[in-house]
Design a protein around this motif. Structure first.
Motif, PDB file in Angstrom:
ATOM      1  N   PRO A 102       0.862  -1.188   0.000  1.00 55.41           N
ATOM      2  CA  PRO A 102       0.000   0.000   0.000  1.00 55.41           C
ATOM      3  C   PRO A 102       0.902   1.243   0.000  1.00 55.41           C
ATOM      4  O   PRO A 102       1.924   1.255   0.678  1.00 55.41           O
ATOM      5  N   ASP A 103       0.529   2.272  -0.764  1.00 56.59           N
ATOM      6  CA  ASP A 103       1.459   3.389  -0.958  1.00 56.59           C
ATOM      7  C   ASP A 103       0.956   4.708  -0.379  1.00 56.59           C
ATOM      8  O   ASP A 103       1.449   5.767  -0.737  1.00 56.59           O
ATOM      9  N   ASN A 104      -0.037   4.611   0.514  1.00 54.57           N
ATOM     10  CA  ASN A 104      -0.514   5.844   1.140  1.00 54.57           C
ATOM     11  C   ASN A 104      -1.008   5.562   2.551  1.00 54.57           C
ATOM     12  O   ASN A 104      -1.286   4.414   2.907  1.00 54.57           O
ATOM     13  N   PHE A 105      -1.103   6.635   3.341  1.00 56.91           N
ATOM     14  CA  PHE A 105      -1.460   6.530   4.759  1.00 56.91           C
ATOM     15  C   PHE A 105      -2.744   5.725   4.974  1.00 56.91           C
ATOM     16  O   PHE A 105      -2.782   4.810   5.797  1.00 56.91           O
ATOM     17  N   LYS A 106      -3.771   6.049   4.204  1.00 60.57           N
ATOM     18  CA  LYS A 106      -5.089   5.441   4.400  1.00 60.57           C
ATOM     19  C   LYS A 106      -5.036   3.927   4.180  1.00 60.57           C
ATOM     20  O   LYS A 106      -5.569   3.164   4.982  1.00 60.57           O
ATOM     21  N   ASP A 107      -4.399   3.513   3.102  1.00 67.91           N
ATOM     22  CA  ASP A 107      -4.340   2.076   2.808  1.00 67.91           C
ATOM     23  C   ASP A 107      -3.362   1.343   3.720  1.00 67.91           C
ATOM     24  O   ASP A 107      -3.577   0.176   4.059  1.00 67.91           O
ATOM     25  N   LEU A 108      -2.293   2.016   4.105  1.00 64.58           N
ATOM     26  CA  LEU A 108      -1.329   1.388   5.013  1.00 64.58           C
ATOM     27  C   LEU A 108      -1.985   1.046   6.346  1.00 64.58           C
ATOM     28  O   LEU A 108      -1.692   0.018   6.949  1.00 64.58           O
ATOM     29  N   LYS A 109      -2.886   1.914   6.793  1.00 65.18           N
ATOM     30  CA  LYS A 109      -3.539   1.681   8.082  1.00 65.18           C
ATOM     31  C   LYS A 109      -4.404   0.433   8.094  1.00 65.18           C
ATOM     32  O   LYS A 109      -4.735  -0.096   9.153  1.00 65.18           O
ATOM     33  N   LYS A 110      -4.753  -0.047   6.907  1.00 64.46           N
ATOM     34  CA  LYS A 110      -5.568  -1.264   6.847  1.00 64.46           C
ATOM     35  C   LYS A 110      -4.761  -2.510   7.196  1.00 64.46           C
ATOM     36  O   LYS A 110      -5.332  -3.570   7.457  1.00 64.46           O
ATOM     37  N   LEU A 111      -3.453  -2.406   7.144  1.00 63.45           N
ATOM     38  CA  LEU A 111      -2.609  -3.553   7.475  1.00 63.45           C
ATOM     39  C   LEU A 111      -2.658  -3.829   8.972  1.00 63.45           C
ATOM     40  O   LEU A 111      -2.649  -2.895   9.785  1.00 63.45           O
ATOM     41  N   LYS A 112      -2.704  -5.114   9.318  1.00 62.12           N
ATOM     42  CA  LYS A 112      -2.653  -5.506  10.721  1.00 62.12           C
ATOM     43  C   LYS A 112      -1.344  -5.035  11.350  1.00 62.12           C
ATOM     44  O   LYS A 112      -0.272  -5.219  10.772  1.00 62.12           O
ATOM     45  N   VAL A 114      -0.476  -2.000  11.853  1.00 58.25           N
ATOM     46  CA  VAL A 114      -0.102  -0.662  11.404  1.00 58.25           C
ATOM     47  C   VAL A 114      -1.165   0.328  11.865  1.00 58.25           C
ATOM     48  O   VAL A 114      -2.284   0.312  11.367  1.00 58.25           O
ATOM     49  N   GLY A 115      -0.802   1.166  12.821  1.00 56.76           N
ATOM     50  CA  GLY A 115      -1.711   2.178  13.335  1.00 56.76           C
ATOM     51  C   GLY A 115      -1.333   3.554  12.810  1.00 56.76           C
ATOM     52  O   GLY A 115      -0.645   3.666  11.797  1.00 56.76           O
ATOM     53  N   ASP A 116      -1.781   4.580  13.504  1.00 57.87           N
ATOM     54  CA  ASP A 116      -1.539   5.952  13.050  1.00 57.87           C
ATOM     55  C   ASP A 116      -0.059   6.254  12.882  1.00 57.87           C
ATOM     56  O   ASP A 116       0.361   6.790  11.865  1.00 57.87           O
ATOM     57  N   TYR A 117       0.711   5.933  13.904  1.00 56.99           N
ATOM     58  CA  TYR A 117       2.126   6.261  13.826  1.00 56.99           C
ATOM     59  C   TYR A 117       2.807   5.539  12.663  1.00 56.99           C
ATOM     60  O   TYR A 117       3.491   6.156  11.833  1.00 56.99           O
ATOM     61  N   THR A 118       2.667   4.224  12.622  1.00 52.55           N
ATOM     62  CA  THR A 118       3.391   3.420  11.634  1.00 52.55           C
ATOM     63  C   THR A 118       2.954   3.742  10.212  1.00 52.55           C
ATOM     64  O   THR A 118       3.785   3.816   9.295  1.00 52.55           O
ATOM     65  N   ALA A 119       1.649   3.954  10.033  1.00 49.55           N
ATOM     66  CA  ALA A 119       1.155   4.321   8.699  1.00 49.55           C
ATOM     67  C   ALA A 119       1.771   5.647   8.256  1.00 49.55           C
ATOM     68  O   ALA A 119       2.204   5.794   7.106  1.00 49.55           O
ATOM     69  N   ALA A 120       1.835   6.592   9.176  1.00 49.51           N
ATOM     70  CA  ALA A 120       2.418   7.895   8.841  1.00 49.51           C
ATOM     71  C   ALA A 120       3.906   7.756   8.541  1.00 49.51           C
ATOM     72  O   ALA A 120       4.422   8.366   7.594  1.00 49.51           O
ATOM     73  N   ALA A 121       4.585   6.932   9.329  1.00 51.98           N
ATOM     74  CA  ALA A 121       6.027   6.765   9.144  1.00 51.98           C
ATOM     75  C   ALA A 121       6.327   6.150   7.777  1.00 51.98           C
ATOM     76  O   ALA A 121       7.180   6.655   7.033  1.00 51.98           O
TER      77      ALA A 121
END
Length: 355
Positions: A102-112, A114-121
């Motif tokens: 996934p190449d963006n914050f919104k889709d990254l957050k869908k990964l188990k 991966v929360g706010d911090y990790t998705a943003a990072a």
DNA sequence: AACACGGGGCC
DNA sequence: GGCCCAGTGTT
């Protein structure tokens, strides 16, 4: 760019550590490092990053690994659900997304995992998305520099810090800035003994003006630390140790440790022995008396687990020693436990059952 | 909103 | 002995 962001970037360029997941564009090792570094210091996580990246250089190789093997590699790092979630996410990316991250914050957050911090990072470091990371370092740096006294454990406080971080994020070089503010928190604006004398913010830091550096950030802990007492039986059979898988809904779920007895304290020996007898009946069907001594201490964030090992009372007629002899078992004493290589202790979850 | 979840380092 | 750490998932 704000003066704050510029100073962070300048400080970072001057003081940054050379870490293996930096200056990479492949999201896989960045994701790997971020999962490993959740609630974990760089020094502690670094060897694990190498272990995982060497063994699984691609997300497909990680996805195809056995979960037990992944957990085995994770052994000793703690927060084991991270490993399970990471493995699950790898399977998802490998099979459902064709290995395409996934190449963006919104889709990254869908990964188990991966929360706010990790998705943003990941969005910031791998895809240069303009999102602000907020971790423990950011809470500390912002609360001190801007004198924010809101409780970082409360949802209200979290939002205040997220908004502040968003407002400070520069349009350009936001990835460098994100890395920078965390590095600044980790190396300079430390929880204890921050180096305020030689700080780039020494003039404008609100905490320094009021002498509140070490009072910030404010974090109100509500959870009481619980005491738990484990008494372990360490039984060896031809070089293998009796181990049990731990149940779900408790610490170390799904992992393996020695057969144990839990009690309210170590002084309640009578009840402990009664339990011991019941528990050992599954091994021997005989009445046994055991004597306990020695201790092994294990401290967690919200649980204080004190563990010790037992050996038998040799004066006892039908004692465990006898049973052990019959079955070719060896019951370890505390002195022998101390001599064992560390991985054999309760961090262990080798899947080697004797029974 | 509260709580569970690890292990190690620091003072 | 208490606090903190490149937080997230569950209830």
């Amino acid at each position: 760019m704000s003066g704050f962001a510029q100073k962070i970037i300048d400080w970072y360029n001057e003081n940054k550590r050379d870490l293996p997941w930096r200056n990479l564009s492949d999201p896989y090792p960045i994701w790997l490092s971020e999962i490993i570094l959740q609630q974990t210091r760089v020094d502690q996580g670094l060897p694990y990053f190498h272990k995982f990246f060497d063994k699984y250089p691609t997300v497909h190789l990680l996805a195809n690994a056995e979960e037990q093997e992944v957990l085995r590699l994770w052994q000793g790092l703690g927060y084991y659900s991270r490993a399970r979630n990471m493995h699950g996410a790898a399977k998802f990316i490998s099979s459902e997304l064709n290995g395409q991250f996934p190449d963006n914050f919104k889709d990254l957050k869908k990964l188990k995992g991966v929360g706010d911090y990790t998705a943003a990072a990941i969005a910031s470091f791998a895809f240069n998305e303009n999102v602000a990371v907020v971790d423990g370092n950011v809470y500390r740096v912002l609360s001190r520099r801007f004198g924010v006294e809101e409780d970082i454990a409360s949802p209200k406080g979290k939002k205040i810090f997220q908004d502040l971080a968003d407002s400070l994020l520069p349009q350009k070089k936001s990835d460098i800035y994100n890395q920078g503010i965390m590095e600044f928190g980790a190396l300079h604006c430390k929880p204890k003994n921050p180096d305020c004398m030689f700080c780039v913010f020494s003039q404008e830091c609100e905490a320094r003006k009021t002498g509140k550096q070490t009072d910030l950030p404010i974090k109100i802990r509500k959870v009481k630390i619980k005491n738990r007492f484990f008494t372990y039986l360490v039984l060896e059979f031809k070089g293998r140790f009796a181990m049990k898988e731990r149940l779900k809904g408790d610490i170390w779920q799904g992992l393996h440790d020695f057969p144990l007895l839990e009690s309210e304290n170590f002084y309640n020996e009578e009840s402990l022995f009664d339990q011991t007898l019941i528990s050992l009946k599954s091994l021997s069907r005989d009445v046994l008396r055991c004597e306990s001594f020695g201790s092994y201490k294990h401290i967690l964030t919200h649980q204080k687990i004190q563990a010790k090992f037992i050996h038998l009372n040799l004066k006892s007629e039908n004692n465990l020693n006898k049973i052990c002899e019959e079955y070719g078992l060896k019951l370890y004493s505390i002195e022998e436990i101390d001599k064992l290589p560390k991985p054999i202790l309760i961090n262990n979850f080798l899947k080697e059952h004797v029974f």
